[in-house]
Design a protein around this motif. Structure first.
Motif, PDB file in Angstrom:
ATOM      1  N   HIS A  48      -3.249 -30.273  46.322  1.00  0.00           N
ATOM      2  CA  HIS A  48      -2.966 -29.389  45.198  1.00  0.00           C
ATOM      3  C   HIS A  48      -3.283 -30.042  43.851  1.00  0.00           C
ATOM      4  O   HIS A  48      -3.686 -29.387  42.904  1.00  0.00           O
ATOM      5  CB  HIS A  48      -1.502 -28.950  45.239  1.00  0.00           C
ATOM      6  CG  HIS A  48      -1.174 -28.174  46.464  1.00  0.00           C
ATOM      7  ND1 HIS A  48      -0.399 -28.681  47.486  1.00  0.00           N
ATOM      8  CD2 HIS A  48      -1.546 -26.941  46.866  1.00  0.00           C
ATOM      9  CE1 HIS A  48      -0.303 -27.787  48.452  1.00  0.00           C
ATOM     10  NE2 HIS A  48      -0.984 -26.721  48.108  1.00  0.00           N
ATOM     11  N   ALA A  49      -3.094 -31.355  43.798  1.00  0.00           N
ATOM     12  CA  ALA A  49      -3.345 -32.058  42.537  1.00  0.00           C
ATOM     13  C   ALA A  49      -4.775 -31.837  42.052  1.00  0.00           C
ATOM     14  O   ALA A  49      -5.024 -31.769  40.845  1.00  0.00           O
ATOM     15  CB  ALA A  49      -3.072 -33.552  42.716  1.00  0.00           C
ATOM     16  N   PHE A  50      -5.696 -31.720  42.995  1.00  0.00           N
ATOM     17  CA  PHE A  50      -7.103 -31.548  42.608  1.00  0.00           C
ATOM     18  C   PHE A  50      -7.318 -30.188  41.946  1.00  0.00           C
ATOM     19  O   PHE A  50      -8.079 -30.062  40.977  1.00  0.00           O
ATOM     20  CB  PHE A  50      -7.997 -31.688  43.842  1.00  0.00           C
ATOM     21  CG  PHE A  50      -9.461 -31.744  43.509  1.00  0.00           C
ATOM     22  CD1 PHE A  50     -10.013 -32.908  42.994  1.00  0.00           C
ATOM     23  CD2 PHE A  50     -10.287 -30.651  43.709  1.00  0.00           C
ATOM     24  CE1 PHE A  50     -11.362 -32.979  42.681  1.00  0.00           C
ATOM     25  CE2 PHE A  50     -11.634 -30.706  43.398  1.00  0.00           C
ATOM     26  CZ  PHE A  50     -12.180 -31.876  42.879  1.00  0.00           C
ATOM     27  N   VAL A  51      -6.650 -29.185  42.456  1.00  0.00           N
ATOM     28  CA  VAL A  51      -6.743 -27.855  41.844  1.00  0.00           C
ATOM     29  C   VAL A  51      -6.072 -27.867  40.472  1.00  0.00           C
ATOM     30  O   VAL A  51      -6.618 -27.387  39.478  1.00  0.00           O
ATOM     31  CB  VAL A  51      -6.102 -26.786  42.762  1.00  0.00           C
ATOM     32  CG1 VAL A  51      -6.091 -25.428  42.067  1.00  0.00           C
ATOM     33  CG2 VAL A  51      -6.850 -26.710  44.092  1.00  0.00           C
ATOM     34  N   GLU A  67      -8.792 -22.726  39.309  1.00  0.00           N
ATOM     35  CA  GLU A  67      -9.025 -22.906  40.737  1.00  0.00           C
ATOM     36  C   GLU A  67     -10.539 -22.819  41.020  1.00  0.00           C
ATOM     37  O   GLU A  67     -11.072 -23.560  41.842  1.00  0.00           O
ATOM     38  CB  GLU A  67      -8.277 -21.807  41.491  1.00  0.00           C
ATOM     39  CG  GLU A  67      -7.925 -22.129  42.919  1.00  0.00           C
ATOM     40  CD  GLU A  67      -6.871 -21.156  43.451  1.00  0.00           C
ATOM     41  OE1 GLU A  67      -6.944 -19.950  43.119  1.00  0.00           O
ATOM     42  OE2 GLU A  67      -5.981 -21.597  44.204  1.00  0.00           O
ATOM     43  N   ARG A  68     -11.196 -21.921  40.315  1.00  0.00           N
ATOM     44  CA  ARG A  68     -12.637 -21.766  40.510  1.00  0.00           C
ATOM     45  C   ARG A  68     -13.381 -23.058  40.176  1.00  0.00           C
ATOM     46  O   ARG A  68     -14.266 -23.491  40.913  1.00  0.00           O
ATOM     47  CB  ARG A  68     -13.167 -20.592  39.672  1.00  0.00           C
ATOM     48  CG  ARG A  68     -14.673 -20.334  39.826  1.00  0.00           C
ATOM     49  CD  ARG A  68     -15.130 -19.117  39.013  1.00  0.00           C
ATOM     50  NE  ARG A  68     -14.592 -17.874  39.570  1.00  0.00           N
ATOM     51  CZ  ARG A  68     -15.214 -17.135  40.494  1.00  0.00           C
ATOM     52  NH1 ARG A  68     -16.385 -17.536  40.986  1.00  0.00           N
ATOM     53  NH2 ARG A  68     -14.674 -16.022  40.926  1.00  0.00           N
ATOM     54  N   ASP A  69     -12.989 -23.690  39.057  1.00  0.00           N
ATOM     55  CA  ASP A  69     -13.617 -24.971  38.680  1.00  0.00           C
ATOM     56  C   ASP A  69     -13.416 -26.011  39.792  1.00  0.00           C
ATOM     57  O   ASP A  69     -14.343 -26.740  40.161  1.00  0.00           O
ATOM     58  CB  ASP A  69     -12.982 -25.532  37.402  1.00  0.00           C
ATOM     59  CG  ASP A  69     -13.456 -24.810  36.151  1.00  0.00           C
ATOM     60  OD1 ASP A  69     -14.290 -23.884  36.278  1.00  0.00           O
ATOM     61  OD2 ASP A  69     -12.977 -25.165  35.059  1.00  0.00           O
ATOM     62  N   ALA A  70     -12.192 -26.072  40.284  1.00  0.00           N
ATOM     63  CA  ALA A  70     -11.876 -27.075  41.309  1.00  0.00           C
ATOM     64  C   ALA A  70     -12.682 -26.815  42.581  1.00  0.00           C
ATOM     65  O   ALA A  70     -13.263 -27.729  43.170  1.00  0.00           O
ATOM     66  CB  ALA A  70     -10.380 -27.069  41.606  1.00  0.00           C
ATOM     67  N   VAL A 124     -11.871 -16.286  45.717  1.00  0.00           N
ATOM     68  CA  VAL A 124     -12.639 -17.228  44.889  1.00  0.00           C
ATOM     69  C   VAL A 124     -13.380 -18.226  45.771  1.00  0.00           C
ATOM     70  O   VAL A 124     -14.543 -18.566  45.512  1.00  0.00           O
ATOM     71  CB  VAL A 124     -11.703 -17.957  43.899  1.00  0.00           C
ATOM     72  CG1 VAL A 124     -12.450 -19.079  43.167  1.00  0.00           C
ATOM     73  CG2 VAL A 124     -11.108 -16.967  42.903  1.00  0.00           C
ATOM     74  N   ALA A 125     -12.720 -18.679  46.830  1.00  0.00           N
ATOM     75  CA  ALA A 125     -13.317 -19.687  47.712  1.00  0.00           C
ATOM     76  C   ALA A 125     -14.622 -19.170  48.318  1.00  0.00           C
ATOM     77  O   ALA A 125     -15.646 -19.863  48.312  1.00  0.00           O
ATOM     78  CB  ALA A 125     -12.318 -20.075  48.815  1.00  0.00           C
ATOM     79  N   VAL A 126     -14.583 -17.952  48.838  1.00  0.00           N
ATOM     80  CA  VAL A 126     -15.783 -17.400  49.467  1.00  0.00           C
ATOM     81  C   VAL A 126     -16.833 -17.061  48.400  1.00  0.00           C
ATOM     82  O   VAL A 126     -18.035 -17.224  48.619  1.00  0.00           O
ATOM     83  CB  VAL A 126     -15.435 -16.164  50.332  1.00  0.00           C
ATOM     84  CG1 VAL A 126     -16.700 -15.536  50.919  1.00  0.00           C
ATOM     85  CG2 VAL A 126     -14.465 -16.558  51.444  1.00  0.00           C
ATOM     86  N   ASP A 127     -16.352 -16.666  47.242  1.00  0.00           N
ATOM     87  CA  ASP A 127     -17.264 -16.382  46.146  1.00  0.00           C
ATOM     88  C   ASP A 127     -18.032 -17.644  45.749  1.00  0.00           C
ATOM     89  O   ASP A 127     -19.240 -17.622  45.521  1.00  0.00           O
ATOM     90  CB  ASP A 127     -16.445 -15.845  44.962  1.00  0.00           C
ATOM     91  CG  ASP A 127     -17.330 -15.175  43.919  1.00  0.00           C
ATOM     92  OD1 ASP A 127     -18.316 -14.530  44.317  1.00  0.00           O
ATOM     93  OD2 ASP A 127     -17.030 -15.325  42.724  1.00  0.00           O
TER      94      ASP A 127
END
Lengths: 433, 433
Positions: free
Chosen positions: B198-201, B207-210, B237-240
């Motif tokens: 989670h820290a990375f997000v 979230e998109r940047d991460a 967002v992940a699949v996008d």
């Protein structure tokens, strides 16, 4: 030097690589260690492991062999490898004094540095603090239940061989009198004790032979193990061999309550009125409490202690709670927190004070962001001390000081804090708005 | 060399000193490692740690610094110190193959040497085998419950930092597919895995940047953590960001059963039909079993695994079971055993065979003294292999071989052996008279 750098989860390195790529690796970051809850109805936890962590932090270096391993295994790219080669923690670390009691939400450790420097420490920080705090928390309940009678740690054989050394240290700081672990004595100065096992009796042709040679070797003040064959017979032989000045007898099986009374009576009748009784068979804090009225002089505790008496890990987590809005020096720090479901966290760099009543009894764990309210400063004490400044360890309390801190911290809690039954934390954690 | 000699209880040294004084130190002795019972209704245990023990045994040496420490601390006298300076294990060690399933009374390790040489190893032998067998025993239940889906070990942070490395090895030999622990990869070749937390997000502005930088860094095949804020939004967002070839998404909180179904449906609707779902939130063997019908592709297990899922130690003991009637070479070996109360033991040097039916299914653990009956030899297999001959390690199975041994050993047990409910050992231990 044995590097501690690989005592780390794979994903710390992949996150580092990603953050170096995005540039966010260099944002100032605040990571916080805390427990969402105490285990299993416990009333308090005991912060432990910080001293060991400082040692491990100084050995957290990526030498050439480690860098090559990480790159050649495909775990990190060249850019990350080269960054790791120069790794040195340059940030600040604040935390609870080792030995301090803690509660849900208490910020036991606060690591402030760049994201890159601080994220890599997550696994090591948690391994050390989770293990040692679990053991110290269990140990404190045992020394409390023993009401002044010495408790002896002898659980090395029931836990990982290196965890055993740490467990000896953690139980000593929580009031244990001694350990069986020799490496803990060499490395940390923990007093050790031990005399003999059943094998020593069985090795010799008779119990009398074994007792005689033990007394010749270790003196009359030794502890003879009397339950290899028949306890009553062994006690008789023990006093016959060592005389009424025999130091102690040890009981390691059977109904210890009943047996202690029987053996005490027998020792008294034999004139060995000062010979002590040590008991050592699968004890935990509940067994110790149950023996409070028995004629027992000390408790040897093994399995239950080194496995945290039902809570083998403290459940501490290491969470990013704030980070710079950009990589610029002086960038605004943005509080961050996971939002979803039951694992939500509180963002922001915390202060932590314990509010103490005029009677000297702890009332509340007060945790907030920003500066602590002035009013609090006259009604309590600051729980955070600085351990590391700009990468340098600046505070390293001795084990004796840590023992004192724990004793004082526990004594300050409300009187119901040491009851063994399951319940709520001894004091509430409050978050001033 | 890092000596392992002080990972030892104080009383091993005092017993040595006494036995050197009585002369009994030089009697041939047989020590046996076994469990009186399996923990907590378990159906079988898994022998583990033997390979690590062989490494530790080779480093069990008393160098000058250690000898001086022991003497100057008053732990041993000069005679004992000098004897220790020349210490080298010269005996034999037999034991169960690592990965083998075991039952109450199974002689997991048999150490034959002089009393002096063998008694010193007690603590180290038990620390290693108790820890690793506890983890492997829990791990085996988990891989069994996962019914072929990969299990990933990620518990390093919830146990002592060195225990974590051993836990990664022990869970791998019991069927785990990979670990998060990098030192386990370097030291033992355990495969490792990990992407982000989670820290990375939270570190990134969105979230998109991460997700974008993670996909750029680790490729589309990576695993994106989707529960930092809102799961449905994150999956979108992940699949996008990664496209329909995204490797996997990870769920680390909430009701995983319900969530896995919802996320699977969403992924399918987004065309990401091959994107896998990894779940990782306080899983144990029961949770894994409960998710059997859910659209989950792999399980990440932490706390429960490294703490033995309720049984953090295997409860193995190291007991003297036979010793020479005198120190003369060829002296009669006398079986010895503790007699009192519930901790009684069986004397004599054991054989151990597993009786296998004509259907290939294990029937009994047959343990006795002397030679195994000839009839048994056609109906089963010898469980003891020789690891050490006259002090030299002569067998050191690879981790791959140990994994195979465990898989075969578990597959040979009766079908009810892998049920998770509490009950009796899967096969009975029998002692032919």
């Amino acid at each position: 030097m044995n590097s501690t750098a690989l005592l780390t989860d794979h994903y710390e390195l992949t996150m580092l690589e990603g953050a170096l790529r995005s540039g966010a690796a260099h944002r100032r970051s605040v990571f916080e260690v805390f427990a969402r809850r105490l285990p299993d109805g416990r009333r308090y936890g005991v912060a432990a492991g910080t001293g060991r962590l400082l040692d491990a932090l100084e050995d957290f270096r990526f030498d050439t062999a480690i860098c090559d391993f990480l790159h050649e295994s495909g775990i990190v790219d060249e850019v990350t490898r080269d960054w790791l080669a120069g790794y040195r923690f340059t940030g600040d670390v604040h935390g609870y004094a080792e030995g301090e009691c803690y509660f849900p939400g208490s910020p036991l450790l606060i690591v402030e540095s760049t994201f890159a420097e601080a994220v890599l420490l997550e696994t090591l920080v948690l391994s050390v603090l989770n293990h040692d705090s679990a053991i110290a928390s269990a140990a404190s309940r045992m020394t409390s239940a023993a009401m002044g009678r010495p408790c002896l740690e002898m659980g090395s054989r029931r836990t990982h061989e290196e965890a055993a050394v740490a467990a000896a240290r953690a139980s000593y700081l929580a009031g244990f009198a001694a350990s069986s672990n020799l490496e803990a004595r060499r490395r940390y100065g923990v007093p050790t004790t031990g005399t003999s096992a059943h094998a020593f009796v069985l090795l010799h042709d008779s119990e009398r032979d074994a007792f005689s040679v033990q007394v010749q070797t270790l003196g009359r003040d030794t502890t003879l193990l009397v339950d290899t064959y028949d306890v009553a017979e062994a006690v008789k032989v023990a006093v016959d061999v060592a005389g009424p000045d025999l130091g102690a007898v040890r009981l390691d099986s059977g109904d210890l309550l009943w047996m202690a009374h029987r053996v005490r009576k027998q020792l008294d009748e034999l004139g060995a009125k000062h010979t002590k009784i040590v008991v050592t068979s699968d004890l935990d804090e509940f067994q110790i409490a149950a023996l409070a009225a028995a004629p027992v002089d000390s408790y040897g505790v093994g399995t239950s202690l080194v496995t945290g008496s039902g809570a083998p890990t403290a459940g501490l987590v290491y969470k990013l709670v704030a980070r710079g809005a950009s990589v610029e020096p002086g960038a605004t720090m943005v509080p961050v927190a996971k939002k979803s479901s039951e694992k939500a966290t509180r963002g922001g760099r915390k202060y932590a004070w314990r509010r103490i009543g005029s009677d000297g009894v702890a009332q509340e764990e007060v945790i907030g962001t920003g500066s602590a309210p002035e009013a609090l400063k006259s009604e309590g004490r600051d729980l955070l001390m600085q351990y590391v400044a700009k990468g340098e360890v600046i505070a390293r309390p001795t084990l004796a000081e840590i023992r004192e801190r724990h004793e004082a911290s526990r004594a300050e809690l409300p009187p119901w804090s040491t009851q063994l039954s399951r319940g709520e934390p001894a004091i509430p954690t409050v978050y001033p708005s």
